[in-house]
Design an enzyme around this catalytic site. Structure first.
Site, PDB file in Angstrom:
ATOM      1  CE1 TYR A 151      -4.057  -1.643  -0.525  1.00 17.85           C
ATOM      2  CE2 TYR A 151      -3.054  -3.266   0.925  1.00 17.85           C
ATOM      3  CZ  TYR A 151      -4.028  -2.914   0.015  1.00 17.85           C
ATOM      4  OH  TYR A 151      -4.969  -3.835  -0.377  1.00 17.85           O
ATOM      5  CG  PHE A 430     -11.088  -2.648   8.568  1.00 16.32           C
ATOM      6  CD1 PHE A 430     -11.134  -2.069   7.308  1.00 16.32           C
ATOM      7  CD2 PHE A 430     -10.286  -2.041   9.538  1.00 16.32           C
ATOM      8  CE1 PHE A 430     -10.417  -0.912   7.019  1.00 16.32           C
ATOM      9  CE2 PHE A 430      -9.568  -0.881   9.256  1.00 16.32           C
ATOM     10  CZ  PHE A 430      -9.626  -0.320   8.005  1.00 16.32           C
TER      11      PHE A 430
HETATM   12  C1  LIG Z   1      -2.150  -7.506  -3.724  1.00 14.82           C
HETATM   13  C2  LIG Z   1      -2.983  -7.567  -4.980  1.00 14.82           C
HETATM   14  C3  LIG Z   1      -4.348  -6.958  -4.711  1.00 14.82           C
HETATM   15  C4  LIG Z   1      -2.258  -6.770  -6.070  1.00 14.82           C
HETATM   16  O1  LIG Z   1      -3.057  -6.759  -7.245  1.00 14.82           O
HETATM   17  P1  LIG Z   1      -2.409  -6.474  -8.687  1.00 14.82           P
HETATM   18  O2  LIG Z   1      -3.536  -6.192  -9.620  1.00 14.82           O
HETATM   19  O3  LIG Z   1      -1.488  -7.560  -9.026  1.00 14.82           O
HETATM   20  O4  LIG Z   1      -1.588  -5.141  -8.436  1.00 14.82           O
HETATM   21  P2  LIG Z   1      -1.167  -4.045  -9.559  1.00 14.82           P
HETATM   22  O5  LIG Z   1      -0.724  -4.772 -10.784  1.00 14.82           O
HETATM   23  O6  LIG Z   1      -2.260  -3.063  -9.737  1.00 14.82           O
HETATM   24  O7  LIG Z   1       0.054  -3.357  -8.851  1.00 14.82           O
HETATM   25  C5  LIG Z   1      -0.021  -2.042  -8.343  1.00 14.82           C
HETATM   26  C6  LIG Z   1       1.298  -1.697  -7.720  1.00 14.82           C
HETATM   27  O8  LIG Z   1       1.467  -2.451  -6.520  1.00 14.82           O
HETATM   28  C7  LIG Z   1       2.629  -3.260  -6.609  1.00 14.82           C
HETATM   29  N1  LIG Z   1       2.282  -4.535  -5.974  1.00 14.82           N
HETATM   30  C8  LIG Z   1       1.214  -5.297  -6.226  1.00 14.82           C
HETATM   31  N2  LIG Z   1       1.199  -6.357  -5.416  1.00 14.82           N
HETATM   32  C9  LIG Z   1       2.287  -6.261  -4.643  1.00 14.82           C
HETATM   33  C10 LIG Z   1       2.828  -7.059  -3.606  1.00 14.82           C
HETATM   34  N3  LIG Z   1       2.214  -8.186  -3.215  1.00 14.82           N
HETATM   35  N4  LIG Z   1       3.979  -6.661  -3.028  1.00 14.82           N
HETATM   36  C11 LIG Z   1       4.587  -5.514  -3.437  1.00 14.82           C
HETATM   37  N5  LIG Z   1       4.120  -4.709  -4.412  1.00 14.82           N
HETATM   38  C12 LIG Z   1       2.977  -5.090  -4.998  1.00 14.82           C
HETATM   39  C13 LIG Z   1       2.921  -3.422  -8.075  1.00 14.82           C
HETATM   40  O9  LIG Z   1       4.292  -3.679  -8.284  1.00 14.82           O
HETATM   41  C14 LIG Z   1       2.477  -2.069  -8.594  1.00 14.82           C
HETATM   42  O10 LIG Z   1       3.469  -1.104  -8.311  1.00 14.82           O
HETATM   43  P3  LIG Z   1       3.621   0.244  -9.191  1.00 14.82           P
HETATM   44  O11 LIG Z   1       2.300   0.505  -9.866  1.00 14.82           O
HETATM   45  O12 LIG Z   1       3.965   1.287  -8.180  1.00 14.82           O
HETATM   46  O13 LIG Z   1       4.714  -0.059 -10.160  1.00 14.82           O
HETATM   47  C15 LIG Z   1      -3.175  -9.026  -5.475  1.00 14.82           C
HETATM   48  O14 LIG Z   1      -1.912  -9.607  -5.675  1.00 14.82           O
HETATM   49  C16 LIG Z   1      -3.944  -9.900  -4.512  1.00 14.82           C
HETATM   50  O15 LIG Z   1      -5.148 -10.001  -4.610  1.00 14.82           O
HETATM   51  N6  LIG Z   1      -3.245 -10.564  -3.576  1.00 14.82           N
HETATM   52  C17 LIG Z   1      -3.900 -11.524  -2.645  1.00 14.82           C
HETATM   53  C18 LIG Z   1      -4.920 -10.852  -1.727  1.00 14.82           C
HETATM   54  C19 LIG Z   1      -4.303  -9.699  -0.973  1.00 14.82           C
HETATM   55  O16 LIG Z   1      -3.253  -9.828  -0.355  1.00 14.82           O
HETATM   56  N7  LIG Z   1      -4.960  -8.534  -1.030  1.00 14.82           N
HETATM   57  C20 LIG Z   1      -4.565  -7.366  -0.302  1.00 14.82           C
HETATM   58  C21 LIG Z   1      -5.443  -7.291   0.879  1.00 14.82           C
HETATM   59  S1  LIG Z   1      -4.946  -6.142   2.066  1.00 14.82           S
END
Ligand SMILES: CC(C)(COP(=O)(O)OP(=O)(O)OC[C@H]1O[C@@H](n2cnc3c(N)ncnc32)[C@H](O)[C@@H]1OP(=O)(O)O)[C@@H](O)C(=O)NCCC(=O)NCCS
Length: 430
Positions: A151, A430
């Site tokens: 985040y 949450f």
């Molecule tokens: C985390 C999650 C939502 C990311 O979704 P995504 O569509 O792959 O993310 P994006 O492609 O939009 O990436 C957005 C940015 O975040 C970064 N990012 C995404 N996931 C990341 C991770 N797990 N760790 C570090 N950076 C991450 C990307 O590198 C990208 O960076 P930038 O735009 O600054 O270059 C997805 O991997 C997921 O659903 N994970 C499992 C559930 C979870 O953990 N959700 C979060 C709940 S709090």
């Protein structure tokens, strides 16, 4: 805030970005039970949770009248009714220093399907939420996180840490007070209203707390139909000498089949309104027969219990980031709290997303009350929106962040003004 946020249209910028990728950003109509069930299944899949039963989906649905639920849909997949990305938001009061609250945009259930990851879907979803929060006038967005790496990319910073404690009860003999009130076993149902009333009674004393509502509170009490841990959950309350409830705790006991004297007690929740209640409930937990280890989950960083047992090293501490916040409106956020010392400070904040970018004078009077105005004066302190989030509730020390190369300028003055006598803490996920 009224309920008008439920009807606000999806953010057009993100909608168009996703459309260019062949994806549809849509609000989920809560009155459409099939659409909600498909969204709910996608959300639990996104968190690697078990497949939800019909009963679990039905129960979840009953809570979500006040939630704004969003999905991203891909019509080319074999199960197009299940979104490939999910999120859910609602306006929630966040406690800030000074026993006040500020409206926050609580963001939950952010998932992107593993089939659609790392192509900007989460960014589109999150930025849509941030713009919608701005349009609705929420100065801050809040969330709790699965990974601490995600985040910062969206301008959030860790505003409240938490600790997990592991306590060797054979070494940690109770040396604290022994209050005269009584500890009673109660049922979850007996805590439903009085427990929530007690939580509400203390909510403003701790910056970082976010008000419980339906599902958050019921989950805390183990009332969700698919909650396996809840089968073991026990509840106790502490009544003071006059018979008034001043605290409660919930825990599970986990047997060691090789040795019945080595059960582990997992303390899931402990909320108290008085020092007596705190001492009595912790003593109850630590002196439980047949238990050799207590694991206390999600506790405040200023937890006093270490000072109430015979052996400091019997209490092992693991710290984690817990509540993350994102400042969207600097003047409104800074004016929502009070400050520890009077003074005048020019803050220069950088924010690639734009919402918090700029320079402001923070003027604090002798009562700790601020006024915040835009300025062109030279900055006393420069920081990014992430560090502003980390210090906002009095959590991260600006002096420490300065040493880490993350705050520039007069960090000592920043620290003197922003510190909080109570460490920020959020007692739930949450
Ligand atoms: C985390 C999650 C939502 C990311 O979704 P995504 O569509 O792959 O993310 P994006 O492609 O939009 O990436 C957005 C940015 O975040 C970064 N990012 C995404 N996931 C990341 C991770 N797990 N760790 C570090 N950076 C991450 C990307 O590198 C990208 O960076 P930038 O735009 O600054 O270059 C997805 O991997 C997921 O659903 N994970 C499992 C559930 C979870 O953990 N959700 C979060 C709940 S709090």
């Amino acid at each position: 805030m009224g309920n008008d946020y439920l009807d606000m249209p999806v953010d057009p910028t993100s909608r168009d970005q996703l459309a260019a990728e062949g994806l549809r950003l849509e609000l989920v109509d809560i009155s459409d039970k099939q659409a909600f069930a498909a969204w709910s299944r996608a959300e639990s899949r996104g968190f690697h949770s078990p497949v939800q039963t019909e009963a679990a989906i039905e129960q979840r649905h009953s809570y979500f009248d006040d939630r704004r639920i969003t999905g991203v849909y891909d019509d080319s997949v074999p199960v197009p009714q299940e979104p490939v990305a999910t999120t859910m938001v609602w306006p929630a009061d966040l406690t800030v220093p000074g026993r006040r609250t500020v409206q926050s945009w609580a963001i939950s259930d952010v998932t992107v399907a593993p089939t659609h990851r790392r192509r900007g879907v989460a960014r589109a979803l999150l930025e849509a939420e941030l713009r919608t929060a701005q349009a609705h006038g929420a100065p801050i967005a809040t969330l709790t996180v699965s990974e601490s790496t995600i985040y910062g990319h969206f301008g959030f910073g860790p505003a409240a840490l938490a600790r997990d404690l592991t306590i060797d009860t054979r070494r940690a003999k109770w040396t604290g007070p022994r209050p005269a009130g009584r500890v009673h076993f109660v049922t979850a149902d007996q805590l439903l209203e009085p427990g929530l009333a007690l939580v509400e009674r203390v909510r403003l004393t701790t910056p970082g707390q976010i008000a419980y509502d339906g599902i958050l509170w019921d989950r805390q009490l183990g009332l969700m139909v698919d909650d396996e841990v809840a089968k073991k959950q026990r509840f106790v309350r502490y009544d003071d000498e006059s018979g008034r409830m001043q605290g409660f705790a919930s825990y599970t006991l986990n047997e060691n089949p090789a040795d019945f004297t080595q059960h582990r007690l997992d303390l899931l929740h402990l909320v108290t309104a008085t020092d007596d209640a705190y001492a009595a409930l912790w003593r109850f937990v630590l002196e439980m027969d047949l238990v050799s280890e207590v694991k206390a989950h999600l506790r405040p960083v200023d937890e006093p219990v270490r000072w109430m047992v015979s052996d400091f090293r019997a209490v092992k501490v693991a710290e984690l980031d817990h509540l993350w916040i994102r400042i969207l409106d600097v003047p409104a956020a800074l004016e929502a709290r009070t400050y520890a010392t009077p003074g005048r400070l020019v803050l220069s904040v950088s924010d690639p997303f734009g919402a918090a970018d700029g320079s402001w004078v923070l003027d604090v009077d002798d009562t700790g009350t601020p006024t915040v105005t835009p300025t062109d004066d030279p900055a006393d302190v420069s920081l990014t929106v992430e560090e502003l989030a980390a210090i906002y509730l009095g959590g991260a020390s600006p002096v420490m962040l300065h040493a880490a190369g993350r705050v520039r300028g007069d960090a000592a003055r920043l620290e003197a003004m922003f510190r909080s006598p109570v460490a920020p803490f959020l007692s739930h996920w949450f």
